[in-house]
Design a protein around this motif. Sequence first.
Motif, mmCIF file in Angstrom:
data_model
loop_
_atom_site.group_PDB
_atom_site.id
_atom_site.type_symbol
_atom_site.label_atom_id
_atom_site.label_comp_id
_atom_site.label_asym_id
_atom_site.label_seq_id
_atom_site.Cartn_x
_atom_site.Cartn_y
_atom_site.Cartn_z
ATOM 1 N N LYS A 1 -15.618 110.008 -42.373
ATOM 2 C CA LYS A 1 -15.869 108.582 -42.493
ATOM 3 C C LYS A 1 -14.555 107.837 -42.655
ATOM 4 C CE LYS A 1 -18.547 105.206 -45.187
ATOM 5 N NZ LYS A 1 -19.554 105.027 -46.265
ATOM 6 N N TYR A 2 -14.477 106.685 -42.020
ATOM 7 C CA TYR A 2 -13.318 105.814 -42.150
ATOM 8 C C TYR A 2 -13.834 104.428 -42.493
ATOM 9 C CZ TYR A 2 -9.229 103.019 -40.811
ATOM 10 O OH TYR A 2 -8.170 102.131 -40.810
ATOM 11 N N GLU A 3 -13.275 103.816 -43.536
ATOM 12 C CA GLU A 3 -13.720 102.489 -43.955
ATOM 13 C C GLU A 3 -12.525 101.687 -44.433
ATOM 14 O OE1 GLU A 3 -17.075 100.383 -46.864
ATOM 15 O OE2 GLU A 3 -16.851 102.567 -46.787
ATOM 16 N N ARG A 4 -12.382 100.495 -43.857
ATOM 17 C CA ARG A 4 -11.237 99.674 -44.246
ATOM 18 C C ARG A 4 -11.426 98.251 -43.750
ATOM 19 N NH1 ARG A 4 -4.745 100.622 -42.950
ATOM 20 N NH2 ARG A 4 -4.112 98.543 -43.669
ATOM 21 N N GLU A 5 -10.871 97.305 -44.521
ATOM 22 C CA GLU A 5 -10.788 95.934 -44.032
ATOM 23 C C GLU A 5 -9.564 95.833 -43.139
ATOM 24 O OE1 GLU A 5 -9.879 91.450 -45.688
ATOM 25 O OE2 GLU A 5 -11.041 92.820 -46.985
ATOM 26 N N VAL A 6 -9.778 95.327 -41.912
ATOM 27 C CA VAL A 6 -8.683 95.253 -40.950
ATOM 28 C C VAL A 6 -8.627 93.856 -40.346
ATOM 29 C CG1 VAL A 6 -8.803 97.719 -40.372
ATOM 30 C CG2 VAL A 6 -10.165 96.079 -39.052
ATOM 31 N N LYS A 7 -7.508 93.601 -39.660
ATOM 32 C CA LYS A 7 -7.326 92.311 -38.993
ATOM 33 C C LYS A 7 -7.337 92.534 -37.486
ATOM 34 C CE LYS A 7 -3.498 91.525 -41.282
ATOM 35 N NZ LYS A 7 -3.600 92.592 -42.302
ATOM 36 N N LEU A 8 -8.074 91.672 -36.777
ATOM 37 C CA LEU A 8 -8.141 91.725 -35.329
ATOM 38 C C LEU A 8 -7.344 90.572 -34.739
ATOM 39 C CD1 LEU A 8 -11.975 92.374 -34.795
ATOM 40 C CD2 LEU A 8 -10.144 94.063 -35.060
ATOM 41 N N GLN A 9 -6.455 90.892 -33.802
ATOM 42 C CA GLN A 9 -5.706 89.863 -33.098
ATOM 43 C C GLN A 9 -6.462 89.499 -31.826
ATOM 44 O OE1 GLN A 9 -2.437 88.422 -33.928
ATOM 45 N NE2 GLN A 9 -3.298 86.972 -32.449
ATOM 46 N N ILE A 10 -7.012 88.294 -31.775
ATOM 47 C CA ILE A 10 -7.783 87.842 -30.616
ATOM 48 C C ILE A 10 -7.211 86.524 -30.141
ATOM 49 C CG2 ILE A 10 -10.064 87.190 -29.763
ATOM 50 C CD1 ILE A 10 -11.239 89.030 -31.894
ATOM 51 N N ASN A 11 -6.582 86.582 -28.967
ATOM 52 C CA ASN A 11 -5.868 85.427 -28.438
ATOM 53 C C ASN A 11 -4.841 84.958 -29.471
ATOM 54 O OD1 ASN A 11 -7.375 85.537 -26.039
ATOM 55 N ND2 ASN A 11 -9.028 84.371 -27.003
ATOM 56 N N LEU B 1 -15.558 90.870 -30.962
ATOM 57 C CA LEU B 1 -14.319 91.245 -30.287
ATOM 58 C C LEU B 1 -13.946 90.261 -29.186
ATOM 59 C CD1 LEU B 1 -14.815 95.106 -30.007
ATOM 60 C CD2 LEU B 1 -13.357 93.868 -31.618
ATOM 61 N N GLU B 2 -14.889 89.341 -28.881
ATOM 62 C CA GLU B 2 -14.685 88.299 -27.874
ATOM 63 C C GLU B 2 -14.391 88.880 -26.492
ATOM 64 O OE1 GLU B 2 -12.312 84.958 -28.994
ATOM 65 O OE2 GLU B 2 -13.025 84.975 -31.072
ATOM 66 N N TYR B 3 -15.263 89.814 -26.106
ATOM 67 C CA TYR B 3 -15.247 90.329 -24.744
ATOM 68 C C TYR B 3 -16.481 89.809 -24.013
ATOM 69 C CZ TYR B 3 -11.586 93.781 -25.781
ATOM 70 O OH TYR B 3 -10.400 94.391 -26.130
ATOM 71 N N SER B 4 -16.361 89.690 -22.707
ATOM 72 C CA SER B 4 -17.506 89.289 -21.892
ATOM 73 C C SER B 4 -18.563 90.395 -21.915
ATOM 74 C CB SER B 4 -17.051 89.038 -20.456
ATOM 75 O OG SER B 4 -18.168 88.961 -19.587
ATOM 76 N N TYR B 5 -19.843 89.987 -21.937
ATOM 77 C CA TYR B 5 -20.925 90.971 -21.928
ATOM 78 C C TYR B 5 -20.916 91.830 -20.665
ATOM 79 C CZ TYR B 5 -22.914 88.208 -25.758
ATOM 80 O OH TYR B 5 -23.116 87.558 -26.940
ATOM 81 N N SER B 6 -20.250 91.352 -19.632
ATOM 82 C CA SER B 6 -20.209 92.104 -18.369
ATOM 83 C C SER B 6 -19.217 93.263 -18.408
ATOM 84 C CB SER B 6 -19.849 91.167 -17.210
ATOM 85 O OG SER B 6 -18.556 90.630 -17.390
ATOM 86 N N GLU B 7 -18.332 93.289 -19.412
ATOM 87 C CA GLU B 7 -17.329 94.344 -19.483
ATOM 88 C C GLU B 7 -17.929 95.639 -20.018
ATOM 89 O OE1 GLU B 7 -13.387 93.730 -20.750
ATOM 90 O OE2 GLU B 7 -13.541 91.537 -20.699
ATOM 91 N N ASN B 8 -17.414 96.750 -19.523
ATOM 92 C CA ASN B 8 -17.845 98.058 -20.017
ATOM 93 C C ASN B 8 -17.227 98.327 -21.382
ATOM 94 O OD1 ASN B 8 -19.362 98.768 -17.721
ATOM 95 N ND2 ASN B 8 -17.516 99.459 -16.664
#
Length: 255
Positions: free
Chosen positions: A215-225, A177-184
């Motif tokens: 249960k939920y299962e699906r291929e999804v797209k993540l918008q990162i930057n 998800l490209e979050y800093s490890y310091s984030e909650n």
Amino acid sequence: MNSKRKIKIIFLEARFGEFNHILELLQNNGWDVYFEKVQTIESFNEIYSLNSWDIIISDFDISGSDGFEVVKNIRNLNTDIPILIVSEKKEPSIVSMLYNLGISEYLNKDNLEYIHILVEKEFENYIAKRQQVRAWDMLVHSEEVLTRSQKLAKIGHFEILYPERRILWSLEMYKILEYSYSENPEEIKLIERLLGDEREELELYWEKLQKEEGKYEREVKLQINNSVKHVQLVIESELIDKQKIRMFGTLHDIS
């Protein structure tokens, strides 16, 4: 058939043979004793390094040293191994200092009738500690293997307990998800990465899975930057009791 319990002891004696009666007491009360006898700290250190020992029984006064030096030396080598000091000294200040340095028990030489009971207690405690350390080491190793496997496979996982909303993310989850490890970790931080209709669909299922098993299962797209990641998202929820739901999910980066 020998039903005696095995134990390995180092005797630190002022004079060789002085603790023979202790050895006899232990053997007569169900112990199969493997032992070594030494008279100096130097010889103790040499013998100690050659085996895995269960207990140390020492006189207060040995050649060239006293009980304080003996205990300090042993504790530098092993912080947990039981140490029994056997002595004729009765001064409370000496006994108190020995306990402060880390001995397990202090016994007077003229009162050794129940030493086998003390040995059994300390032996059992020490074995339990070693098993706990071993179990912890195995757990840490398993976690390291799991983390490494997830990194290689690009699979992150998360867990959430409702209604408390206690959330756990794996390290690979942060990375995908490209979050800093310091984030909650928060639910919204995953949901907001999704695009358009996929986000709305997940929000609906997410609310449903907080209330019932599914249960939920699906291929999804993540918008990162400015880039898009394709991931396989799987979420399952299970009812722990009437009031609690545990949600478990994985993100597999298939970009």
